[in-house]
Enzyme design. Structure first.
Site: not given
Lengths: 208, 433
Positions: A158-160, A173
């Protein structure tokens, strides 16, 4: 009598009696209102049957080294990975200072326990962690499907966020390591996730 | 603008009713004889359009609730059953789903209208604030409504958004569990979202009542931003709401409904996401979670913060900035220091406004894309950086441009009155400030 007259026209010695009635009535209304509102707020918290469904038993006898399984616990995924000796060695060969989150995030151990791999497993070969990314809750992909990210373990698309062989956050994150649920080995081949107080006392967990 | 009432009951019954419940008088004074500036353009028709869409959403929603099952095992199938088996369910479900999108198109145009023509300035601050309250309620309603079909995007959207709450320090986890009613998004969550999704539109209707009440005290703003003059001159500046604006609003509503019908009947799922035709699966996250298009700019702001700001970590910082992007609208009436309402007479700020609108669209574009992809394929120019730049501009518009321009900008000459602006009689023009 003069005192009572004084209270009536509001200039006497004893306005405090009426003030007291106002404050007492207002206070009782506020407290009573709060007491009535609380049940209507608390009804949204997990219900008794939801809490009662809090534990599962998993048979891990078929789980071969180097493979993993995902089980549902409390409506969310839990990863159980049978690590190879190489994986354990890789997970243990990490300095604490290299970790963004130095807390073990282990529900079986006190808060603030250092995030050493030894503090995240009960038996070194079995890593058991909750399977929702600590950023926004996506399910990370795994090395099983060649999508384990930079550390070839878990990666949240999703956001690495990249997790290592001990499911600790290394890059991205997500703020915290994947948390370890409360569990113990009921037998050589059965793990119980979600413990009562008695089981917790005899689970065998200790800070390394 | 609410002067003395001109309603005169004519029949025996209306006289009898008027002295007991003057409801016909209220309707007459609000929507028939209400004096309205004679220069309103089509940007002023979106209020009426929004009222119609609130009604469409409530009526179609009540009907859908007769067939929908708020249970994690049946919700997805019940929506598919509505689309396939329930008589006219295909149409009513499509009206409700597309109606939400058209509701947001109208509300964004309505808000940009307010920003361009300074509708938020004195004496309409409370009117504006009530509008922002309605917008927040709409967002909550739309978010919970999107969860109900229990597809993959429904489920994972709910996971991501509720996890944002978990970013709050100390109380985050407890509030998140309270919202979920369990240890994850599940049956309890779906059931309560259904309950609240049914409730909130009626709350919106109530606040809309306040919004119209607050509108009818100062009356409508208008494109030149001048006040309606007092006394007999005021009559030259205004027209009665009926028939002039009932017809104008009615025409705009019909045109808007025609576009709406194109989507309802010919493109019923084009605004949706393919992943939402897969039933919710807690073990498998879609490759790319995106919210509905009307949330994309805020999603981009949320993701723009990838760095810690002092003691605030990146995750909490993104959450605070996302909510701040809406919260700033509440104080907007006091951020804009200019006395001139309409951007027509603010030559520099007008350009900043146009770039603000472009920035909002740009943020929507960033919200839809992977932050690590390159804008237009330009090597190194990630959507992340573009989104960060646009986020900066979004906040700078409110916190720097509007406060400073009101002081340094020299406005253009404005017409003497609304009447003069319409009829071209511009002798007594007001000098530029």
């Amino acid at each position: 009598m003069t005192e009572e007259n004084g209270a009536l026209d509001g200039h006497g010695e004893e306005p405090s009696r009426r003030d007291f009635i106002y404050i007492a009535a207002g206070g009782a209304t506020a407290v009573g209102g709060g007491l009535v509102i609380w049940p209507f707020i608390d009804q949204m918290n997990p219900a008794a049957d939801t809490l009662a469904l809090g534990s599962i038993r998993v048979d891990i006898s078929q789980l071969l080294p180097g493979s993993e399984m995902t089980v549902m616990w409390r409506g969310a995924p839990v990863f159980i990975r049978h690590r190879t000796e190489d994986e354990v060695a890789e997970a243990r060969d990490v300095e604490l200072s290299a970790l963004p989150d130095e807390d073990a995030r282990n529900e079986n151990l006190p808060d603030g326990t250092p995030a050493l791999d030894a503090n995240r497993v009960l038996r070194p070969e079995f890593l058991i962690v909750k399977g929702n990314c600590t950023h926004l809750g996506c399910v990370p992909t795994s090395q099983e499907t060649n999508a384990g990210g930079e550390y070839n373990a878990w990666y949240c698309p999703c956001h690495g966020s990249h997790y290592d062989k001990s499911a600790r956050i290394r890059r991205g994150p997500a703020p915290e390591n994947l948390p370890v649920p409360d569990y113990f080995f009921e037998s050589e081949t059965t793990v119980k996730i979600g413990l009562n107080d008695e089981e917790r006392a005899n689970s065998g967990w200790a800070v390394a | 603008m609410s002067g003395p009432s001109t309603y005169e009951p004519k029949t025996g019954f209306t006289k009898w009713l008027d002295s007991r419940l003057p409801i016909i008088r209220l309707g007459w004074d609000s929507f028939v004889d209400f004096p309205t500036p004679r220069n309103l353009n089509y940007w002023w028709t979106f209020g009426g359009i929004l009222a119609i869409f609130l009604m469409i959403q409530i009526v179609t929603g009540i009907v859908l609730a007769m067939h929908y099952v708020p249970h994690e095992a049946y919700a997805f199938d019940s929506v598919e059953r509505i689309r396939r088996d329930v008589n006219f369910g295909w149409m009513i479900q499509s009206m409700h789903a597309n109606g939400a999108a058209f509701f947001f198109v109208a509300v964004y145009l309505h808000m940009f209208r307010g920003l361009y023509y300074g509708s938020y300035k004195a004496p309409r601050e409370v009117l504006w604030i009530l509008g922002v309250v309605i917008y927040l309620l709409m967002m909550a309603t739309a978010f919970m409504g999107y969860v109900l079909p229990w597809g993959q995007m429904s489920y994972w959207g709910a996971i991501v958004i509720t996890n944002l709450i978990g970013a709050l320090p100390f109380v985050g986890d407890a509030i998140r569990e309270w919202l979920w009613g369990g240890f994850s998004v599940g049956q309890a969550t779906l059931n309560r979202f259904f309950s609240l999704h049914y409730l909130l539109p009626f709350v919106i209707a109530g606040v809309v009542g306040l919004h119209i009440w607050a509108l009818h005290v100062p009356g409508n703003g208008n494109p030149v931003g001048l006040d309606v003059r007092g006394g007999d001159d005021g009559k030259k500046d205004t027209l009665p709401f009926h028939p002039y604006y009932t017809v104008k609003d009615g025409f705009a509503i019909l045109v808007y409904l025609m576009v709406f019908c194109v989507f309802v009947f010919f493109l019923p799922t084009v605004l949706g996401h393919a992943d939402n035709f897969i039933e919710a699966n807690p073990l498998s996250t879609p490759a790319h979670i995106v919210p509905e298009w009307y949330f994309l700019p805020f999603y981009a702001i949320l993701r723009a913060i990838t760095f810690d700001i002092g003691p605030i970590d990146a995750k909490l910082g993104g959450v605070l900035l996302m909510f701040g992007a809406i919260a700033i609208l509440f104080v907007l009436p006091w951020l804009d220091t200019s006395k001139v309402r309409s951007m027509r007479y603010r030559p520099l700020t007008r350009w900043f406004f146009i770039f603000f609108v472009l920035a909002c669209f740009g943020l929507g574009w960033c919200g839809a894309k992977n932050p690590d992809d390159y804008v237009l394929g330009i090597e190194g120019f990630k959507f992340l950086y573009f989104g960060q730049f646009l986020t900066l501009y979004y906040f700078a518009y409110f916190l720097v441009v509007l406060p400073v321009m009101g002081i340094v900008e020299k406005p253009k000459e404005r017409p003497a009155s609304i009447e003069a602006a319409v009829l071209g009689n511009n002798t007594n023009a007001q000098p530029a400030e």
